[in-house]
Design an enzyme around this catalytic site. Structure first.
Site, short mmCIF file in Angstrom:
data_model
loop_
_atom_site.label_atom_id
_atom_site.label_comp_id
_atom_site.label_asym_id
_atom_site.label_seq_id
_atom_site.Cartn_x
_atom_site.Cartn_y
_atom_site.Cartn_z
N GLY A 253 79.75 -49.42 27.99
CA GLY A 253 78.89 -49.30 29.01
C GLY A 253 79.59 -48.51 30.15
O GLY A 253 79.04 -47.38 30.79
N ASP A 254 80.80 -48.93 30.28
CA ASP A 254 81.52 -48.20 31.53
C ASP A 254 81.99 -46.90 31.04
O ASP A 254 81.94 -46.04 32.05
CB ASP A 254 82.88 -49.12 31.71
CG ASP A 254 82.50 -50.61 32.11
OD1 ASP A 254 81.50 -50.81 32.75
OD2 ASP A 254 83.48 -51.38 31.69
P1 ATP Z 1 79.53 -53.27 28.20
O1 ATP Z 1 78.98 -54.18 29.26
O2 ATP Z 1 80.20 -53.95 27.20
O3 ATP Z 1 80.34 -52.09 29.20
P2 ATP Z 1 76.96 -52.25 27.88
O4 ATP Z 1 76.18 -53.52 27.42
O5 ATP Z 1 76.82 -52.01 29.19
O6 ATP Z 1 78.34 -52.50 27.46
P3 ATP Z 1 76.11 -50.71 25.57
O7 ATP Z 1 74.85 -50.35 25.47
O8 ATP Z 1 76.78 -51.79 24.68
O9 ATP Z 1 76.61 -50.71 27.09
O10 ATP Z 1 76.91 -49.22 24.99
C1 ATP Z 1 76.91 -48.09 25.89
C2 ATP Z 1 76.68 -46.82 24.73
O11 ATP Z 1 78.01 -46.92 24.23
C3 ATP Z 1 75.52 -46.91 23.87
O12 ATP Z 1 74.63 -46.40 24.49
C4 ATP Z 1 76.26 -46.29 22.58
O13 ATP Z 1 76.08 -44.72 22.75
C5 ATP Z 1 77.75 -46.58 22.47
N1 ATP Z 1 77.93 -47.64 21.71
C6 ATP Z 1 78.12 -49.23 22.11
N2 ATP Z 1 78.14 -50.21 20.98
C7 ATP Z 1 78.17 -49.11 20.09
C8 ATP Z 1 78.13 -49.64 18.65
N3 ATP Z 1 78.28 -50.68 18.17
N4 ATP Z 1 78.19 -48.47 17.59
C9 ATP Z 1 77.97 -47.31 18.15
N5 ATP Z 1 78.07 -46.93 19.61
C10 ATP Z 1 77.84 -47.79 20.45
#
Ligand code: ATP
Length: 310
Positions: A253-254
């Site tokens: 996400g970051d």
């Molecule tokens: P974090 O809090 O760990 O930083 P988050 O919940 O804010 O993560 P996510 O939605 O998990 O953010 O991930 C951000 C982006 O990264 C997703 O929109 C996707 O493009 C990519 N991504 C994350 N996890 C995966 C995965 N398992 N496979 C493919 N792409 C992923």
């Protein structure tokens, strides 16, 4: 210049153990200590993209100095505001395929320290082209502190990318001055709206039209392996991503926020903003180290993404 804000940074310590034994001594050989906090992850990715970036926020004590040293070694420009308390440690014990975390709540910020920060922040805003705020607020700061910071940015017509959750996000959305963009994941979106949100396009469309988001230009909902859903003004986008080999998705996400900030700062098209953000999230998920990406794979992934108006 991009300014990133980390109000509650940490030294992130990882202790890998074959087995984690309670009520006795555990000896760790391969200890890793890095400057952590969501905003610093964003900063590291921006640095790898060769964007001009300055990291700011609050730092204190011996561990605060250690974070500055870490950033210096990485060649990252920083300009933090000092606090009397000690910057926190966050410990992750990696054992038997599990992760047990011990997170210090961190220092308590005084009113005087908050005021010193806001003055320092105002000077940074003047020189910034865009600002990105990430993560939780430390104890002692009012919950509307991000809202106050956004108001300062508005006075100087500087856009803000905001990645936080809970009350501080809600208050920032309810303020008169709005962030340019927020990036909740589906869980954070559901928490904001007080109801479940599925990944169904019609449900997401309706959710993003809630009056809570009035005046917010961009909402990017990140959905892990399912890609993302976004609203830019009155346009809705679905971002479909290919299946990839995932090593460690923490911090994706970051990395996504770094991509959004960088692309918007460059004046990219909606299509390119969303592609850059998702490619960087995916590249982070493919690496063991949080906030580290291998840009050699960038173009190949970029070409495999599909952004469609829905
Ligand atoms: P974090 O809090 O760990 O930083 P988050 O919940 O804010 O993560 P996510 O939605 O998990 O953010 O991930 C951000 C982006 O990264 C997703 O929109 C996707 O493009 C990519 N991504 C994350 N996890 C995966 C995965 N398992 N496979 C493919 N792409 C992923």
């Amino acid at each position: 210049m991009i300014v990133t804000i980390t109000m509650n940074p940490s030294i992130d310590i990882s202790y890998p153990l074959e087995t984690f034994k309670l009520d006795t001594v555990n000896r760790v050989i391969d200890v890793k200590k890095t400057a952590g906090g969501k905003g610093l992850n964003v900063t590291r990715v921006l640095k790898q993209l060769e964007d001009e970036v300055t990291a700011s926020g609050l730092l204190g004590g011996f561990l605060g100095e250690s974070i500055k040293k870490d950033l210096d070694e990485a060649g990252i420009t920083h300009s933090f505001s000092p606090i009397n308390g000690e910057t926190r440690n966050c410990i992750a014990i990696l054992h038997e395929g599990k992760q047990t975390e011990i997170l210090e709540s961190g220092p308590v910020i005084s009113d005087a320290e908050a005021e010193v920060f806001l003055n320092h922040f105002t000077d940074l805003v003047k020189d910034a082209s865009i600002l990105s705020f990430s993560g939780s607020l430390p104890t002692g700061l009012p919950k509307d502190f991000y809202a106050q910071m956004i108001t300062i940015c508005h006075m100087y017509h500087k856009p803000v990318i905001l990645d936080c959750s809970g009350e501080s996000l809600k208050l920032a959305l309810q303020g008169e001055a709005k962030p340019l963009l927020i990036k909740p994941n589906t869980e954070e979106l559901a928490d904001l709206l007080g109801r479940d949100v599925s990944d169904n396009i019609e449900v997401l469309k309706e959710a993003l039209q809630d009056s809570l988001f009035d005046g917010v230009e961009w909402i990017v909902v990140s959905m892990g392996a399912k890609g993302a859903f976004a609203k830019h003004n009155d346009k809705f986008y679905r971002v479909e991503i290919p299946k990839i080999e995932v090593v460690n998705p923490v911090g994706s996400g970051d990395s996504t926020v770094a991509g959004l900030t960088s692309a918007i700062n460059n004046g990219d098209s909606d299509n390119d903003v969303l592609k850059k953000a998702n490619v960087l999230g995916m590249l982070n998920a493919q690496e063991a180290v949080t906030g580290h990406i291998n840009l050699d794979n960038y173009q190949k992934l970029f070409n495999q993404l599909n952004v469609s108006l829905v």
